[in-house]
Motif scaffolding. Structure first.
Motif, PDB file in Angstrom:
ATOM      1  N   ALA A 198      17.611  -8.966  43.165  1.00 36.76           N
ATOM      2  CA  ALA A 198      16.696  -7.951  42.643  1.00 36.76           C
ATOM      3  C   ALA A 198      15.285  -8.503  42.555  1.00 36.76           C
ATOM      4  O   ALA A 198      15.089  -9.693  42.265  1.00 36.76           O
ATOM      5  CB  ALA A 198      17.158  -7.472  41.272  1.00 36.76           C
ATOM      6  N   CYS A 236      16.647  -4.152  45.536  1.00 34.72           N
ATOM      7  CA  CYS A 236      17.835  -5.010  45.460  1.00 34.72           C
ATOM      8  C   CYS A 236      18.403  -5.124  46.868  1.00 34.72           C
ATOM      9  O   CYS A 236      18.743  -4.114  47.480  1.00 34.72           O
ATOM     10  CB  CYS A 236      18.855  -4.409  44.513  1.00 34.72           C
ATOM     11  SG  CYS A 236      20.418  -5.305  44.418  1.00 34.72           S
ATOM     12  N   MET A 293      26.082   1.914  44.412  1.00 36.24           N
ATOM     13  CA  MET A 293      25.101   0.972  43.886  1.00 36.24           C
ATOM     14  C   MET A 293      24.503   1.537  42.606  1.00 36.24           C
ATOM     15  O   MET A 293      24.245   2.738  42.502  1.00 36.24           O
ATOM     16  CB  MET A 293      23.998   0.724  44.900  1.00 36.24           C
ATOM     17  CG  MET A 293      24.489   0.155  46.234  1.00 36.24           C
ATOM     18  SD  MET A 293      25.250  -1.462  46.067  1.00 36.24           S
ATOM     19  CE  MET A 293      23.833  -2.451  45.589  1.00 36.24           C
ATOM     20  N   TRP A 334      21.896   0.710  38.928  1.00 35.72           N
ATOM     21  CA  TRP A 334      20.932  -0.087  38.178  1.00 35.72           C
ATOM     22  C   TRP A 334      21.268   0.027  36.693  1.00 35.72           C
ATOM     23  O   TRP A 334      21.538   1.137  36.200  1.00 35.72           O
ATOM     24  CB  TRP A 334      19.505   0.397  38.409  1.00 35.72           C
ATOM     25  CG  TRP A 334      18.923   0.020  39.735  1.00 35.72           C
ATOM     26  CD1 TRP A 334      18.928   0.775  40.870  1.00 35.72           C
ATOM     27  CD2 TRP A 334      18.238  -1.186  40.064  1.00 35.72           C
ATOM     28  NE1 TRP A 334      18.298   0.104  41.893  1.00 35.72           N
ATOM     29  CE2 TRP A 334      17.856  -1.101  41.420  1.00 35.72           C
ATOM     30  CE3 TRP A 334      17.910  -2.341  39.349  1.00 35.72           C
ATOM     31  CZ2 TRP A 334      17.163  -2.120  42.076  1.00 35.72           C
ATOM     32  CZ3 TRP A 334      17.216  -3.351  39.993  1.00 35.72           C
ATOM     33  CH2 TRP A 334      16.849  -3.244  41.340  1.00 35.72           C
ATOM     34  N   ILE A 387      16.370   6.717  42.376  1.00 38.34           N
ATOM     35  CA  ILE A 387      17.142   5.701  43.084  1.00 38.34           C
ATOM     36  C   ILE A 387      17.347   6.152  44.522  1.00 38.34           C
ATOM     37  O   ILE A 387      17.559   7.331  44.797  1.00 38.34           O
ATOM     38  CB  ILE A 387      18.493   5.433  42.378  1.00 38.34           C
ATOM     39  CG1 ILE A 387      19.203   4.230  42.998  1.00 38.34           C
ATOM     40  CG2 ILE A 387      19.376   6.672  42.362  1.00 38.34           C
ATOM     41  CD1 ILE A 387      20.437   3.773  42.207  1.00 38.34           C
ATOM     42  N   ARG A 390      18.637   4.441  48.695  1.00 34.29           N
ATOM     43  CA  ARG A 390      19.247   3.307  49.380  1.00 34.29           C
ATOM     44  C   ARG A 390      19.001   3.404  50.872  1.00 34.29           C
ATOM     45  O   ARG A 390      18.811   4.489  51.429  1.00 34.29           O
ATOM     46  CB  ARG A 390      20.740   3.234  49.086  1.00 34.29           C
ATOM     47  CG  ARG A 390      21.580   4.340  49.656  1.00 34.29           C
ATOM     48  CD  ARG A 390      23.031   4.262  49.135  1.00 34.29           C
ATOM     49  NE  ARG A 390      23.673   3.016  49.523  1.00 34.29           N
ATOM     50  CZ  ARG A 390      24.771   2.533  48.925  1.00 34.29           C
ATOM     51  NH1 ARG A 390      25.327   3.194  47.923  1.00 34.29           N
ATOM     52  NH2 ARG A 390      25.303   1.410  49.343  1.00 34.29           N
ATOM     53  N   LEU A 431      14.783   1.294  43.205  1.00 32.00           N
ATOM     54  CA  LEU A 431      14.586   2.118  42.015  1.00 32.00           C
ATOM     55  C   LEU A 431      13.085   2.267  41.795  1.00 32.00           C
ATOM     56  O   LEU A 431      12.405   1.291  41.459  1.00 32.00           O
ATOM     57  CB  LEU A 431      15.244   1.490  40.788  1.00 32.00           C
ATOM     58  CG  LEU A 431      15.204   2.338  39.525  1.00 32.00           C
ATOM     59  CD1 LEU A 431      16.113   3.569  39.684  1.00 32.00           C
ATOM     60  CD2 LEU A 431      15.632   1.535  38.292  1.00 32.00           C
ATOM     61  N   TYR A 450      16.290  -5.610  34.367  1.00 33.03           N
ATOM     62  CA  TYR A 450      16.947  -4.609  35.198  1.00 33.03           C
ATOM     63  C   TYR A 450      17.866  -5.311  36.194  1.00 33.03           C
ATOM     64  O   TYR A 450      17.431  -6.201  36.933  1.00 33.03           O
ATOM     65  CB  TYR A 450      15.910  -3.761  35.928  1.00 33.03           C
ATOM     66  CG  TYR A 450      15.283  -2.718  35.031  1.00 33.03           C
ATOM     67  CD1 TYR A 450      14.467  -3.090  33.964  1.00 33.03           C
ATOM     68  CD2 TYR A 450      15.518  -1.361  35.218  1.00 33.03           C
ATOM     69  CE1 TYR A 450      13.914  -2.143  33.117  1.00 33.03           C
ATOM     70  CE2 TYR A 450      14.973  -0.403  34.379  1.00 33.03           C
ATOM     71  CZ  TYR A 450      14.174  -0.808  33.335  1.00 33.03           C
ATOM     72  OH  TYR A 450      13.625   0.136  32.495  1.00 33.03           O
ATOM     73  N   CYS A 461      20.780  -4.883  39.296  1.00 34.87           N
ATOM     74  CA  CYS A 461      21.446  -4.027  40.262  1.00 34.87           C
ATOM     75  C   CYS A 461      22.908  -4.457  40.351  1.00 34.87           C
ATOM     76  O   CYS A 461      23.247  -5.611  40.071  1.00 34.87           O
ATOM     77  CB  CYS A 461      20.776  -4.063  41.618  1.00 34.87           C
ATOM     78  SG  CYS A 461      20.787  -5.657  42.446  1.00 34.87           S
ATOM     79  N   TRP A 465      27.056  -8.203  40.584  1.00 33.55           N
ATOM     80  CA  TRP A 465      25.820  -8.054  39.819  1.00 33.55           C
ATOM     81  C   TRP A 465      24.756  -9.015  40.330  1.00 33.55           C
ATOM     82  O   TRP A 465      25.055 -10.160  40.685  1.00 33.55           O
ATOM     83  CB  TRP A 465      26.077  -8.342  38.338  1.00 33.55           C
ATOM     84  CG  TRP A 465      26.940  -7.318  37.689  1.00 33.55           C
ATOM     85  CD1 TRP A 465      28.309  -7.253  37.715  1.00 33.55           C
ATOM     86  CD2 TRP A 465      26.502  -6.184  36.941  1.00 33.55           C
ATOM     87  NE1 TRP A 465      28.738  -6.150  37.025  1.00 33.55           N
ATOM     88  CE2 TRP A 465      27.663  -5.485  36.536  1.00 33.55           C
ATOM     89  CE3 TRP A 465      25.261  -5.700  36.572  1.00 33.55           C
ATOM     90  CZ2 TRP A 465      27.597  -4.304  35.770  1.00 33.55           C
ATOM     91  CZ3 TRP A 465      25.197  -4.540  35.812  1.00 33.55           C
ATOM     92  CH2 TRP A 465      26.347  -3.860  35.420  1.00 33.55           C
TER      93      TRP A 465
END
Length: 122
Positions: free
Chosen positions: A5, A21, A33, A35, A69, A71, A80, A93, A95, A112
């Protein structure tokens, strides 16, 4: 498996950041995925999630309308966009990638990242 991240920082209230991320060691398109964030002295809380194909998203009530969010499965990346930041948004924060039940539950995520710090000053 590694989730890296980045993008955090110090920002004034009302400002914006773009958190990213990058996933390696897994095919991110096979995972939902998410956050999460954790403020000092508080438990980790759900922020946002996106399904495998990217056409379904979920948000915590506290961030709806301010955070987005997204991807890019070709790049194994989840982003994000955080706008209109408030002091309560301060925290680390994280991900996460998962395939379990329960979108907002940390237990539904198997992998994580290390987290990126977001600090909002008033």
């Amino acid at each position: 498996v590694q989730l890296q991240a980045s993008g955090g920082g110090l920002v004034q209230a009302g400002g914006s950041l773009r958190l990213s991320c990058v996933a390696s060691g897994l095919i991110s398109s096979l995972y939902r995925m998410g956050w999460f964030r954790q403020a000092p002295g508080k438990e980790r809380e759900f922020v946002a999630a996106i399904n495998r194909s990217g056409d379904d998203t979920d948000y915590a009530e506290s961030v709806k309308g301010r955070f987005t969010i997204s991807r890019d499965n070709a790049k194994n990346t989840v982003t994000l966009q955080v706008n209109s930041l408030k002091g309560d948004d301060t925290g680390i924060y994280y991900c996460a990638a998962g395939r379990g039940r329960g979108v907002p539950s940390p237990s539904a995520y198997s992998y994580w990242g290390q987290g990126t710090q977001v600090t909002v000053s008033s």
